[in-house]
Scaffold this motif. Structure first.
Motif, PDB file in Angstrom:
ATOM      1  N   ASN A   5       0.831  -1.203   0.000  1.00 14.90           N
ATOM      2  CA  ASN A   5       0.000   0.000   0.000  1.00 14.90           C
ATOM      3  C   ASN A   5       0.871   1.262   0.000  1.00 14.90           C
ATOM      4  O   ASN A   5       0.577   2.222  -0.727  1.00 14.90           O
ATOM      5  CB  ASN A   5      -0.926  -0.026   1.218  1.00 14.90           C
ATOM      6  N   GLN A   6       1.931   1.270   0.800  1.00 20.43           N
ATOM      7  CA  GLN A   6       2.825   2.425   0.868  1.00 20.43           C
ATOM      8  C   GLN A   6       3.554   2.643  -0.461  1.00 20.43           C
ATOM      9  O   GLN A   6       3.724   3.776  -0.910  1.00 20.43           O
ATOM     10  CB  GLN A   6       3.835   2.255   2.013  1.00 20.43           C
ATOM     11  N   ILE A   7       3.995   1.570  -1.077  1.00 22.68           N
ATOM     12  CA  ILE A   7       4.678   1.676  -2.373  1.00 22.68           C
ATOM     13  C   ILE A   7       3.702   2.175  -3.447  1.00 22.68           C
ATOM     14  O   ILE A   7       4.053   3.007  -4.281  1.00 22.68           O
ATOM     15  CB  ILE A   7       5.342   0.340  -2.764  1.00 22.68           C
ATOM     16  N   GLU A   8       2.462   1.689  -3.388  1.00 23.05           N
ATOM     17  CA  GLU A   8       1.441   2.153  -4.336  1.00 23.05           C
ATOM     18  C   GLU A   8       1.163   3.644  -4.132  1.00 23.05           C
ATOM     19  O   GLU A   8       1.041   4.401  -5.112  1.00 23.05           O
ATOM     20  CB  GLU A   8       0.155   1.342  -4.153  1.00 23.05           C
ATOM     21  N   GLU A  13       1.969   9.321  -5.893  1.00 25.22           N
ATOM     22  CA  GLU A  13       2.573  10.628  -5.635  1.00 25.22           C
ATOM     23  C   GLU A  13       3.539  11.022  -6.749  1.00 25.22           C
ATOM     24  O   GLU A  13       3.584  12.185  -7.158  1.00 25.22           O
ATOM     25  CB  GLU A  13       3.271  10.627  -4.277  1.00 25.22           C
ATOM     26  N   ILE A  14       4.277  10.055  -7.236  1.00 22.13           N
ATOM     27  CA  ILE A  14       5.206  10.329  -8.343  1.00 22.13           C
ATOM     28  C   ILE A  14       4.436  10.758  -9.584  1.00 22.13           C
ATOM     29  O   ILE A  14       4.810  11.718 -10.267  1.00 22.13           O
ATOM     30  CB  ILE A  14       6.089   9.094  -8.636  1.00 22.13           C
ATOM     31  N   SER A  15       3.345  10.054  -9.872  1.00 26.64           N
ATOM     32  CA  SER A  15       2.560  10.408 -11.064  1.00 26.64           C
ATOM     33  C   SER A  15       1.921  11.786 -10.938  1.00 26.64           C
ATOM     34  O   SER A  15       1.646  12.441 -11.935  1.00 26.64           O
ATOM     35  CB  SER A  15       1.490   9.340 -11.339  1.00 26.64           C
ATOM     36  N   GLU A  16       1.711  12.252  -9.691  1.00 27.46           N
ATOM     37  CA  GLU A  16       1.169  13.588  -9.452  1.00 27.46           C
ATOM     38  C   GLU A  16       2.272  14.643  -9.389  1.00 27.46           C
ATOM     39  O   GLU A  16       1.990  15.822  -9.180  1.00 27.46           O
ATOM     40  CB  GLU A  16       0.370  13.603  -8.144  1.00 27.46           C
ATOM     41  N   GLY A  17       3.516  14.212  -9.527  1.00 31.74           N
ATOM     42  CA  GLY A  17       4.643  15.146  -9.493  1.00 31.74           C
ATOM     43  C   GLY A  17       5.172  15.415  -8.091  1.00 31.74           C
ATOM     44  O   GLY A  17       5.955  16.336  -7.890  1.00 31.74           O
ATOM     45  N   ALA A  22       7.089  11.248  -2.172  1.00 32.90           N
ATOM     46  CA  ALA A  22       7.253   9.817  -2.425  1.00 32.90           C
ATOM     47  C   ALA A  22       8.585   9.319  -1.856  1.00 32.90           C
ATOM     48  O   ALA A  22       8.643   8.240  -1.252  1.00 32.90           O
ATOM     49  CB  ALA A  22       7.176   9.525  -3.922  1.00 32.90           C
ATOM     50  N   VAL A  23       9.633  10.116  -2.030  1.00 29.69           N
ATOM     51  CA  VAL A  23      10.945   9.743  -1.494  1.00 29.69           C
ATOM     52  C   VAL A  23      10.884   9.649   0.031  1.00 29.69           C
ATOM     53  O   VAL A  23      11.372   8.683   0.624  1.00 29.69           O
ATOM     54  CB  VAL A  23      12.027  10.758  -1.944  1.00 29.69           C
ATOM     55  N   ASN A  24      10.265  10.629   0.669  1.00 33.71           N
ATOM     56  CA  ASN A  24      10.145  10.596   2.133  1.00 33.71           C
ATOM     57  C   ASN A  24       9.329   9.398   2.603  1.00 33.71           C
ATOM     58  O   ASN A  24       9.666   8.760   3.597  1.00 33.71           O
ATOM     59  CB  ASN A  24       9.525  11.901   2.645  1.00 33.71           C
ATOM     60  N   ARG A  25       8.259   9.089   1.885  1.00 35.93           N
ATOM     61  CA  ARG A  25       7.434   7.939   2.238  1.00 35.93           C
ATOM     62  C   ARG A  25       8.260   6.648   2.153  1.00 35.93           C
ATOM     63  O   ARG A  25       8.215   5.804   3.046  1.00 35.93           O
ATOM     64  CB  ARG A  25       6.213   7.844   1.319  1.00 35.93           C
ATOM     65  N   ALA A  44      15.321   3.615  -5.231  1.00 35.11           N
ATOM     66  CA  ALA A  44      16.437   3.704  -6.179  1.00 35.11           C
ATOM     67  C   ALA A  44      15.943   4.083  -7.566  1.00 35.11           C
ATOM     68  O   ALA A  44      16.574   4.888  -8.270  1.00 35.11           O
ATOM     69  CB  ALA A  44      17.185   2.370  -6.227  1.00 35.11           C
ATOM     70  N   GLU A  45      14.823   3.551  -7.945  1.00 32.68           N
ATOM     71  CA  GLU A  45      14.251   3.852  -9.265  1.00 32.68           C
ATOM     72  C   GLU A  45      13.884   5.328  -9.383  1.00 32.68           C
ATOM     73  O   GLU A  45      14.119   5.965 -10.417  1.00 32.68           O
ATOM     74  CB  GLU A  45      13.020   2.964  -9.501  1.00 32.68           C
ATOM     75  N   ILE A  46      13.325   5.912  -8.313  1.00 32.04           N
ATOM     76  CA  ILE A  46      12.986   7.345  -8.323  1.00 32.04           C
ATOM     77  C   ILE A  46      14.253   8.168  -8.516  1.00 32.04           C
ATOM     78  O   ILE A  46      14.295   9.088  -9.335  1.00 32.04           O
ATOM     79  CB  ILE A  46      12.285   7.763  -7.016  1.00 32.04           C
ATOM     80  N   TYR A  47      15.283   7.827  -7.731  1.00 35.88           N
ATOM     81  CA  TYR A  47      16.540   8.574  -7.842  1.00 35.88           C
ATOM     82  C   TYR A  47      17.155   8.406  -9.232  1.00 35.88           C
ATOM     83  O   TYR A  47      17.685   9.365  -9.803  1.00 35.88           O
ATOM     84  CB  TYR A  47      17.532   8.133  -6.770  1.00 35.88           C
TER      85      TYR A  47
END
Length: 176
Positions: A5-8, A13-17, A22-25, A44-47
């Motif tokens: 759920n947290q990853i989803e 959040e990423i799709s909303e910009g 998302a990183v903090n979560r 890692a993927e976000i970074y």
């Protein structure tokens, strides 16, 4: 805490910009569940997508892969900390039970810990040898203290003799 759920939520959040949120979560999720490799890989993927290859390498360092991009990110991260196993362990901040990790991650952590212990032993033995080779003469601090005390004694002697001479001069003027 439901990890999926947290990853989803972080993906939404990423799709909303809202990448920072998302990183903090995901960081909070990793702190709560340090053996969850899915959260590490998502962070890692976000970074990686944001161009922070060294940060991506930090979170991919415990991941076994054949992907050249991941290997390059890990190499960039290791180079950024001068290949220091001590710094890598500090950055990973892994405080969980290793038994929940994949075999590669356990092996990587054990290797880093062994290298860190070896490096600290070498540093201690080097410091001990360099201290042992110092001469037996007083240290700079001791010399400085002796110099200061000597200057205080000389100043007091000068003040005493000037005062004595002034007193005799005053007495001579009063008496004669």
């Amino acid at each position: 805490m439901n990890v999926k759920n947290q990853i989803e939520k972080s993906n939404n959040e990423i799709s909303e910009g809202l990448k920072l949120k998302a990183v903090n979560r995901l960081r909070n999720l990793i702190n709560a569940c340090p053996d969850n490799m899915e959260a590490r890989e998502a962070l890692a993927e976000i970074y990686y997508k944001s161009g922070f290859f060294d940060a991506a390498g930090l979170y991919w360092i415990l991941t076994e892969t054949d992907n050249n991009n991941i290997k390059k990110c890990v190499a960039v991260y290791e180079k950024s900390v001068n290949y220091s196993p001590i710094q890598i362990l500090r950055d990973i901040k892994y405080g969980g039970d290793k038994s929940g990790l994949p075999d590669y991650a356990i092996q990587k952590l054990n290797t880093l810990e062994a290298q860190a212990i070896e490096r600290s032993r070498l540093r201690e033995s080097h410091n001990f040898k360099s201290n042992k080779q110092m001469p037996d003469s007083p240290l700079f601090k001791d010399k400085l203290v002796i110099l200061m005390l000597s200057s205080v004694v000389v100043t007091m002697a000068i003040v005493f003799f000037v005062g004595l001479a002034t007193s005799f001069s005053w007495l001579w003027d009063v008496l004669f």
